[in-house]
Design a protein around this motif. Sequence first.
Motif, PDB file in Angstrom:
ATOM      1  N   UNK A  44      -4.219  -9.489  -5.636  1.00  0.00           N
ATOM      2  CA  UNK A  44      -5.029  -8.857  -4.610  1.00  0.00           C
ATOM      3  C   UNK A  44      -5.257  -7.489  -4.596  1.00  0.00           C
ATOM      4  N   UNK A  45      -5.178  -6.772  -3.670  1.00  0.00           N
ATOM      5  CA  UNK A  45      -5.082  -5.062  -3.511  1.00  0.00           C
ATOM      6  C   UNK A  45      -3.760  -4.666  -3.795  1.00  0.00           C
ATOM      7  N   UNK A  60      10.975   0.162 -10.868  1.00  0.00           N
ATOM      8  CA  UNK A  60       9.995  -1.152 -11.511  1.00  0.00           C
ATOM      9  C   UNK A  60       8.776  -0.718 -12.037  1.00  0.00           C
ATOM     10  N   UNK A  61       8.554  -1.583 -12.814  1.00  0.00           N
ATOM     11  CA  UNK A  61       6.999  -1.273 -13.247  1.00  0.00           C
ATOM     12  C   UNK A  61       6.216  -2.695 -13.317  1.00  0.00           C
ATOM     13  N   UNK A  62       5.033  -2.352 -12.701  1.00  0.00           N
ATOM     14  CA  UNK A  62       4.330  -3.560 -12.210  1.00  0.00           C
ATOM     15  C   UNK A  62       2.917  -3.857 -13.241  1.00  0.00           C
ATOM     16  N   UNK A  63       3.130  -5.007 -13.304  1.00  0.00           N
ATOM     17  CA  UNK A  63       1.752  -5.681 -14.027  1.00  0.00           C
ATOM     18  C   UNK A  63       1.067  -6.740 -12.895  1.00  0.00           C
ATOM     19  N   UNK A  64      -0.133  -6.228 -12.674  1.00  0.00           N
ATOM     20  CA  UNK A  64      -0.994  -7.018 -11.479  1.00  0.00           C
ATOM     21  C   UNK A  64      -2.096  -7.821 -12.270  1.00  0.00           C
ATOM     22  N   UNK A  65      -2.252  -8.855 -11.740  1.00  0.00           N
ATOM     23  CA  UNK A  65      -3.564  -9.678 -12.272  1.00  0.00           C
ATOM     24  C   UNK A  65      -4.424  -9.859 -11.075  1.00  0.00           C
ATOM     25  N   UNK A  66      -5.502  -9.615 -11.083  1.00  0.00           N
ATOM     26  CA  UNK A  66      -6.405 -10.139 -10.311  1.00  0.00           C
ATOM     27  C   UNK A  66      -7.672 -10.538 -10.782  1.00  0.00           C
ATOM     28  N   UNK A  73     -10.320  -3.493  -8.922  1.00  0.00           N
ATOM     29  CA  UNK A  73     -10.551  -1.944  -9.030  1.00  0.00           C
ATOM     30  C   UNK A  73      -9.841  -1.282  -7.723  1.00  0.00           C
ATOM     31  N   UNK A  74      -9.753  -2.017  -6.604  1.00  0.00           N
ATOM     32  CA  UNK A  74      -8.900  -1.243  -5.451  1.00  0.00           C
ATOM     33  C   UNK A  74      -7.575  -1.186  -5.772  1.00  0.00           C
ATOM     34  N   UNK A  75      -6.920  -2.331  -6.365  1.00  0.00           N
ATOM     35  CA  UNK A  75      -5.615  -2.165  -6.711  1.00  0.00           C
ATOM     36  C   UNK A  75      -5.354  -1.010  -7.764  1.00  0.00           C
ATOM     37  N   UNK A  76      -6.195  -0.879  -8.835  1.00  0.00           N
ATOM     38  CA  UNK A  76      -6.086   0.264  -9.691  1.00  0.00           C
ATOM     39  C   UNK A  76      -6.176   1.457  -9.121  1.00  0.00           C
ATOM     40  N   UNK A  77      -7.076   1.883  -7.964  1.00  0.00           N
ATOM     41  CA  UNK A  77      -7.113   3.114  -7.473  1.00  0.00           C
ATOM     42  C   UNK A  77      -5.703   3.175  -6.397  1.00  0.00           C
TER      43      UNK A  77
END
Length: 124
Positions: A44-45, A60-66, A73-77
Motif C-alpha cells: 500500500x502506501x 532496517x532496510x525495506x523492500x516494498x511491493x505494490x 508512487x505514493x509509497x516511493x515519495x
Amino acid sequence: MIYAAAKKSTLNAHYTSQEVIQGVYDALTHIGFQGGRVLEPSAGIGHFNGAMPANLRGKSRWTMVELDPVTGGIAKALYPNAKVLTLEDRDHTGEGRKNFYAKIKYNDWDMIVVPQSVFERIPD
C-alpha cells in the motif's frame, strides 16, 4: 492503465490501523526482532514502514511491493530510502512476472509483513 490498476486493486486493498501495527511491532520486539531486511509484499502506501518504532527504523532496510502504480508512487515519495517495486504492464506476462519476482525471491529477509489470509493457505 492507471484506472484499470486502481480498479483491480480495490478487491485486495485494506487499511491496517496504527494500533494493530504497534501491536505487531511490540510482539516482534518481544521475540527478539532488532531490525534487519524487511519485505512487505503488499505495501500500500507503507503504513508498516511509517509506523516502525524509531529504535528499529535506523537498523532496517525495506523492500516494498505494490501492485497499484499510483499507490506505489505514493509509497516511493513517502519512503525514498525504501526499495519500492510496482508491477508494470510487462510484469503481467509469464516471463515478466518471473523476472519481477526474482527481484525479491532470493533474499534473506529478517521480517516479512503479510496478511493473515496468507497463513490460511498454508496446509496443515
